[in-house]
Design an enzyme around this catalytic site. Structure first.
Site, PDB file in Angstrom:
ATOM      1  N   HIS A  24       9.527  -6.823   8.136  1.00 45.67           N
ATOM      2  CA  HIS A  24       8.325  -7.203   8.184  1.00 45.67           C
ATOM      3  C   HIS A  24       7.552  -6.945   6.781  1.00 45.67           C
ATOM      4  CE1 HIS A  24       7.336  -3.065   9.662  1.00 45.67           C
ATOM      5  NE2 HIS A  24       6.269  -3.330   8.953  1.00 45.67           N
ATOM      6  N   TYR A  75      -4.879  -1.431   1.010  1.00 44.95           N
ATOM      7  CA  TYR A  75      -4.817  -0.938  -0.366  1.00 44.95           C
ATOM      8  C   TYR A  75      -5.448  -1.883  -1.504  1.00 44.95           C
ATOM      9  CZ  TYR A  75      -1.379   1.863   1.854  1.00 44.95           C
ATOM     10  OH  TYR A  75      -0.591   2.541   2.906  1.00 44.95           O
ATOM     11  N   HIS A 130       5.883  -5.915  -0.077  1.00 43.32           N
ATOM     12  CA  HIS A 130       7.367  -5.535   0.152  1.00 43.32           C
ATOM     13  C   HIS A 130       7.579  -5.665   1.501  1.00 43.32           C
ATOM     14  CE1 HIS A 130       5.273  -1.514   0.606  1.00 43.32           C
ATOM     15  NE2 HIS A 130       6.304  -1.275   1.513  1.00 43.32           N
TER      16      HIS A 130
END
Length: 294
Positions: free
Chosen positions: A149, A231, A237
């Site tokens: 995921h 963040y 990623h």
């Protein structure tokens, strides 16, 4: 024959004595059956009276009377205490491949995060096995991920009664978000904030702007519930494999160039990895919520 009659004053005197005795008996019976300190009439309130005691609609104030003699409580037998042991949660990292929980488990709190799922294509898992064999020759024990995921939030903790309003807020914010595709082709190494795990992942190279828009929606819900947002400059990623501890520097230096060459030269057309972003998911404990993008 003369008959003696008591005078009216004598009759009134006897009657008054009888009434006094009767009233006295009534008071004694009343005090025995209903202690005056338990229930008493109160005057109608005028706004200046003390309202520290509960008062019913009919003007009756009920006060509990403490027992005259409080007896000390006896301790429960050990056999009874053993019937209801306190629930203790023990963390055994060996049962989870060496993984360590990022935050303390508390009853009624649910670990929650938001993500986009990736469904592997043909040849993807075989390529991961080749990568794992390569890292093993350098002394790394990488565990391949079982579910793939792309994270859109940090893992936060939700009390159970927050889950439904949290999900409803997400649903409202995502109602106008469109589906899209993104591509991940560059291998990168990451570690979690606690430095307890190291991840080998593929970084997204296209679709970054659309992913930031989804994060903006998710962050808005997080802020409503005073939870941590994502963040500031996220590196989107998809994690492929992981190992215990902070092995970031060593993995980059010893394995990363060879792993990237393995991907670039692979015969199967599974890389660059293409992720179709059409369904966003929220997992809270063992509950799964899905949101279709329009």
């Amino acid at each position: 024959m003369l008959v003696g009659y008591s005078s009216s004053s004598e009759e009134e005197e006897e009657e008054e004595k009888g009434n006094i005795k009767g009233e006295k008996r009534k008071r004694q019976r009343s005090e025995t059956d209903y202690p005056s300190s338990f229930c008493k009439k109160v005057k109608p309130t005028t706004g200046s009276e003390d309202h520290s005691h509960p008062q019913s609609e009919d003007g009756i104030c009920i006060e509990e009377t403490p027992p005259l003699h409080q007896k000390p409580r006896l301790p429960l037998p050990e056999s009874v205490l053993e019937m209801f042991p306190e629930e203790k949660v023990t963390e055994d990292s060996s049962l989870h491949g060496g993984r360590v929980r990022s935050f303390q488990h508390e009853r009624g709190n649910w670990a929650t995060y938001v993500y986009l799922p990736y469904h592997p294509e043909d040849g993807f898992l075989e390529l991961l096995e080749e990568m794992s064999r390569l890292t093993t020759t350098h002394g790394f024990q990488l565990s391949c991920s079982t579910e793939f995921h792309l994270s859109l939030s940090q893992t936060v903790v939700l009390p159970h009664h927050w889950i439904q309003p949290f999900v409803m807020s997400l649903q409202t914010g995502l109602a106008q978000c469109s589906r899209f595709s993104c591509i991940a082709s560059q291998l990168k190494v990451y570690s979690n904030q606690e430095k307890t795990r190291t991840f080998l992942a593929l970084e997204v190279s296209t679709g970054h702007a659309q992913l930031l828009e989804l994060v903006r929606v998710v962050d808005k819900t997080m802020e409503e519930f005073n939870l941590s947002t994502f963040y500031q400059k996220p590196s989107f990623h998809i994690s492929l494999a992981w190992c215990v501890g902070d092995q970031s520097d060593r993995l980059r230096a010893e394995c990363l160039p060879q792993l990237q060459s393995l991907l670039d030269s692979h015969e199967d057309a599974v890389f660059p990895l293409r992720l179709t972003c059409q369904q966003l998911r929220c997992k809270a404990g063992n509950k799964m919520f899905c949101f279709q993008l329009c």
